[in-house]
Design a protein around this motif. Structure first.
Motif, PDB file in Angstrom:
ATOM      1  N   SER A 151       0.134  12.197   0.050  1.00  0.00           N
ATOM      2  CA  SER A 151       0.058  13.102   0.560  1.00  0.00           C
ATOM      3  C   SER A 151       1.023  13.082   1.655  1.00  0.00           C
ATOM      4  O   SER A 151       1.691  14.058   2.126  1.00  0.00           O
ATOM      5  N   GLU A 152       1.499  11.867   2.598  1.00  0.00           N
ATOM      6  CA  GLU A 152       1.860  11.384   3.786  1.00  0.00           C
ATOM      7  C   GLU A 152       2.751  11.153   3.283  1.00  0.00           C
ATOM      8  O   GLU A 152       3.998  10.687   4.737  1.00  0.00           O
ATOM      9  N   PHE A 153       3.526  10.953   2.706  1.00  0.00           N
ATOM     10  CA  PHE A 153       4.836   9.474   2.217  1.00  0.00           C
ATOM     11  C   PHE A 153       4.658   8.724   3.491  1.00  0.00           C
ATOM     12  O   PHE A 153       5.799   8.212   3.560  1.00  0.00           O
ATOM     13  N   LEU A 154       3.707   7.871   2.863  1.00  0.00           N
ATOM     14  CA  LEU A 154       3.580   6.358   3.940  1.00  0.00           C
ATOM     15  C   LEU A 154       3.600   5.290   2.410  1.00  0.00           C
ATOM     16  O   LEU A 154       3.368   5.756   1.871  1.00  0.00           O
TER      17      LEU A 154
ATOM     18  N   ARG B 219      -8.139   4.800  -4.270  1.00  0.00           N
ATOM     19  CA  ARG B 219      -7.654   6.240  -5.083  1.00  0.00           C
ATOM     20  C   ARG B 219      -7.707   6.806  -3.399  1.00  0.00           C
ATOM     21  O   ARG B 219      -6.030   7.929  -4.060  1.00  0.00           O
ATOM     22  N   SER B 220      -7.977   6.502  -2.863  1.00  0.00           N
ATOM     23  CA  SER B 220      -8.166   7.135  -1.492  1.00  0.00           C
ATOM     24  C   SER B 220      -6.703   7.369  -0.952  1.00  0.00           C
ATOM     25  O   SER B 220      -6.197   7.224  -0.109  1.00  0.00           O
ATOM     26  N   ALA B 221      -6.617   5.435  -1.131  1.00  0.00           N
ATOM     27  CA  ALA B 221      -6.010   5.172  -0.004  1.00  0.00           C
ATOM     28  C   ALA B 221      -4.148   5.980  -1.295  1.00  0.00           C
ATOM     29  O   ALA B 221      -3.779   6.073  -0.348  1.00  0.00           O
ATOM     30  N   PHE B 222      -4.233   5.116  -2.339  1.00  0.00           N
ATOM     31  CA  PHE B 222      -3.460   6.633  -2.947  1.00  0.00           C
ATOM     32  C   PHE B 222      -2.798   7.766  -2.852  1.00  0.00           C
ATOM     33  O   PHE B 222      -1.743   8.162  -2.855  1.00  0.00           O
ATOM     34  N   ASP B 223      -3.826   8.720  -2.091  1.00  0.00           N
ATOM     35  CA  ASP B 223      -3.490  10.081  -2.200  1.00  0.00           C
ATOM     36  C   ASP B 223      -3.085  10.298  -0.655  1.00  0.00           C
ATOM     37  O   ASP B 223      -2.488  11.111  -0.497  1.00  0.00           O
ATOM     38  N   VAL B 224      -4.035   9.873   0.476  1.00  0.00           N
ATOM     39  CA  VAL B 224      -3.251   9.571   1.419  1.00  0.00           C
ATOM     40  C   VAL B 224      -1.220   9.421   1.269  1.00  0.00           C
ATOM     41  O   VAL B 224      -1.100   9.881   2.668  1.00  0.00           O
ATOM     42  N   CYS B 225      -1.147   7.896   0.661  1.00  0.00           N
ATOM     43  CA  CYS B 225       0.366   7.535   0.764  1.00  0.00           C
ATOM     44  C   CYS B 225       0.840   8.781   0.056  1.00  0.00           C
ATOM     45  O   CYS B 225       2.224   9.147   0.163  1.00  0.00           O
TER      46      CYS B 225
ATOM     47  N   ILE C 182       0.657  -1.327  -0.104  1.00  0.00           N
ATOM     48  CA  ILE C 182       0.234  -0.249  -0.093  1.00  0.00           C
ATOM     49  C   ILE C 182       0.728   1.336   0.363  1.00  0.00           C
ATOM     50  O   ILE C 182       1.144   2.012   1.093  1.00  0.00           O
ATOM     51  N   ASP C 183       1.120   1.177  -1.043  1.00  0.00           N
ATOM     52  CA  ASP C 183       1.543   3.105  -1.380  1.00  0.00           C
ATOM     53  C   ASP C 183       1.881   3.185  -2.937  1.00  0.00           C
ATOM     54  O   ASP C 183       1.136   3.090  -3.540  1.00  0.00           O
ATOM     55  N   VAL C 184       2.311   4.605  -2.948  1.00  0.00           N
ATOM     56  CA  VAL C 184       2.255   4.714  -4.226  1.00  0.00           C
ATOM     57  C   VAL C 184       2.804   4.451  -5.574  1.00  0.00           C
ATOM     58  O   VAL C 184       2.551   4.379  -6.406  1.00  0.00           O
ATOM     59  N   ASP C 185       3.480   3.470  -5.372  1.00  0.00           N
ATOM     60  CA  ASP C 185       4.249   2.420  -6.513  1.00  0.00           C
ATOM     61  C   ASP C 185       3.546   0.939  -6.214  1.00  0.00           C
ATOM     62  O   ASP C 185       3.155   0.901  -7.763  1.00  0.00           O
ATOM     63  N   GLY C 186       2.463   0.904  -5.062  1.00  0.00           N
ATOM     64  CA  GLY C 186       2.174  -0.209  -5.325  1.00  0.00           C
ATOM     65  C   GLY C 186       0.887  -0.362  -6.461  1.00  0.00           C
ATOM     66  O   GLY C 186       0.363  -1.070  -6.853  1.00  0.00           O
TER      67      GLY C 186
ATOM     68  N   THR D 298       9.235  11.382  -3.422  1.00  0.00           N
ATOM     69  CA  THR D 298      10.016  11.035  -5.160  1.00  0.00           C
ATOM     70  C   THR D 298       9.659  12.409  -6.018  1.00  0.00           C
ATOM     71  O   THR D 298       8.054  12.798  -5.141  1.00  0.00           O
ATOM     72  N   LYS D 299       9.445  12.526  -6.932  1.00  0.00           N
ATOM     73  CA  LYS D 299       8.304  12.516  -8.032  1.00  0.00           C
ATOM     74  C   LYS D 299       6.987  13.310  -8.156  1.00  0.00           C
ATOM     75  O   LYS D 299       6.658  11.488  -8.123  1.00  0.00           O
ATOM     76  N   ASP D 300       6.439  13.768  -7.994  1.00  0.00           N
ATOM     77  CA  ASP D 300       5.218  13.593  -7.986  1.00  0.00           C
ATOM     78  C   ASP D 300       5.097  12.118  -9.464  1.00  0.00           C
ATOM     79  O   ASP D 300       5.435  12.518 -10.423  1.00  0.00           O
ATOM     80  N   PRO D 301       4.178  11.524  -9.257  1.00  0.00           N
ATOM     81  CA  PRO D 301       4.158  10.446 -10.217  1.00  0.00           C
ATOM     82  C   PRO D 301       2.997  10.666 -10.957  1.00  0.00           C
ATOM     83  O   PRO D 301       1.865  11.738 -10.857  1.00  0.00           O
ATOM     84  N   PHE D 302       2.550   9.829 -11.988  1.00  0.00           N
ATOM     85  CA  PHE D 302       1.070  10.644 -12.958  1.00  0.00           C
ATOM     86  C   PHE D 302      -0.195  10.047 -12.048  1.00  0.00           C
ATOM     87  O   PHE D 302       0.222   9.097 -11.527  1.00  0.00           O
ATOM     88  N   PRO D 303      -0.921  10.600 -12.793  1.00  0.00           N
ATOM     89  CA  PRO D 303      -2.272   9.957 -11.843  1.00  0.00           C
ATOM     90  C   PRO D 303      -2.725   8.793 -11.778  1.00  0.00           C
ATOM     91  O   PRO D 303      -2.580   8.341 -13.093  1.00  0.00           O
TER      92      PRO D 303
END
Length: 386
Positions: free
Chosen positions: A360-363, A352-358, A296-300, A338-343
């Protein structure tokens, strides 16, 4: 008054146009350089500007720009010779001044060879002049490769197996220019136009990714004819299997993959990260129910998004906002921004809610940290036994 460095800049800017004119067989010289020839108001500065302009000219250095002078008398400067016209009179003057003699020689040599062998790629030459000049030393080898693949389309050999006098890294090193030529010179029926991977596009063999497979149901293992409950299978070999509709659980982390419980009518596959698009090469997967479990992070979540480009019905496992909220205090880790990923596209509102939290909070919550009791509980609910 123009400075010699400004003339050099203007000449460099004219170089691409000169190449095109040369390709057309037209004349380019004499080449006029538009320039501010007005003298500075200060007499001393005017004298210095004229001397500097003259010192870098062909008259002083033997090459470079020429100057037509005219005599002018003014109240401020008195009688002086001032530049009337600045120009390059010959190709040698021009190229030597901008230090492109060798580059242009490489370019013209390569063009002459290519025109002799492949006149049909003239438009490619015009659009790739810098690439061609940089690859001039490899032209003979490039022609060997293209001629071989024209005579032997989709040979099914590794690049190093081709019976050509080239080094083992030659094709890998020259993929960009080879792709441009092959797309224009090979029959369209010999090119997989939907494939970006070089070897697959042109029918070469390559070191295929190997997918880790775990059979979570003995009947599926038997159908595969595998003596092992888990094994590693090359991508293309897996694609050739004849598999009826089953549940497929794609798991990124190897430890999570190896500790999955037995599940009815289910096989598990090791994820391959950003190469997840390669799963599209396995035809029978399109008839399966697919689940994806990653961090559960931006990459995943971005990988999940890309997975759904090819498999729109993929379902996620433990990658939503509910899972994130339940475990963030105990398991959440701060990660470097990291640099902003593509939406991401193709995510559900909960993903998408999980992505937004990860984001914005680098989680991050790594999948292997989620308690096995939670994992088994949801798996038994999603894959109930009869």
């Amino acid at each position: 008054m123009i400075h010699p460095n400004k003339i050099r800049q203007k000449a460099n800017n004219l170089y691409p146009k000169f190449q095109l004119v040369w390709l057309d067989g037209d004349e380019f010289f004499p080449c006029l350089i538009p320039a501010d020839r007005k003298l500075p108001d200060d007499p001393a500065a005017a004298i210095h500007a004229v001397q500097l302009l003259r010192s870098e000219s062909k008259a002083e250095k033997g090459f470079g720009y020429s100057i037509d002078w005219r005599e002018r008398t003014s109240r401020r400067h008195g009688k002086n010779l001032v530049p009337e016209k600045i120009f390059f009179s010959t190709q040698m003057d021009f190229l030597r001044f901008i230090d492109k003699e060798d580059e242009f020689e490489n370019f013209t040599s390569a063009v002459k060879i290519i025109r002799q062998h492949y006149p049909e790629i003239e438009r490619w030459i015009r659009s790739n002049r810098k690439l061609l000049a940089d690859s001039a030393a490899d032209i003979d080898g490039l022609i060997l490769v293209v001629d071989y693949l024209r005579a032997n389309p989709r040979p099914g050999l590794f690049a190093r197996e081709l019976p050509l006098n080239i080094d083992t890294k030659f094709i890998e090193r020259n993929q960009r220019i080879l792709r441009g030529w092959l797309d224009l010179l090979l029959p369209p029926t010999t090119i997989r136009a939907d494939e970006q991977h070089f070897a697959r596009r042109y029918g070469l063999q390559y070191d295929q990714p190997r997918l880790q497979i775990r059979f979570l149901d003995p009947t599926i293992q038997q159908a595969f004819g595998s003596p092992w409950t888990d094994c590693s299978i090359p991508l293309e070999t897996l694609a050739k299997q004849n598999v009826d509709s089953v549940n497929v659980l794609v798991v990124e982390n190897k430890t999570c993959l190896m500790t999955l419980p037995n599940l009815p009518n289910t096989l598990a596959m090791g994820g391959i990260g950003n190469a997840v698009a390669d799963f599209r090469l396995i035809p029978w997967l399109h008839q399966c129910t697919i689940w994806y479990w990653g961090d559960i992070d931006v990459d995943g979540l971005s990988i999940l998004s890309r997975f759904r480009i090819h498999f729109p019905t993929v379902k996620s496992l433990l990658m939503d906002i509910e899972t994130l909220c339940r475990h963030r205090e105990q398991l959440g880790q701060r990660v470097d921004p990291t640099k902003d990923p593509f939406p991401p596209v193709n995510l559900t509102s909960f993903e998408r809610s999980a992505f937004d939290v990860c984001h914005s909070e680098f989680l991050r919550i790594e999948q292997e940290q989620i308690p096995s009791t939670d994992v088994i509980s949801i798996l038994e609910r999603l894959f109930p036994r009869d």
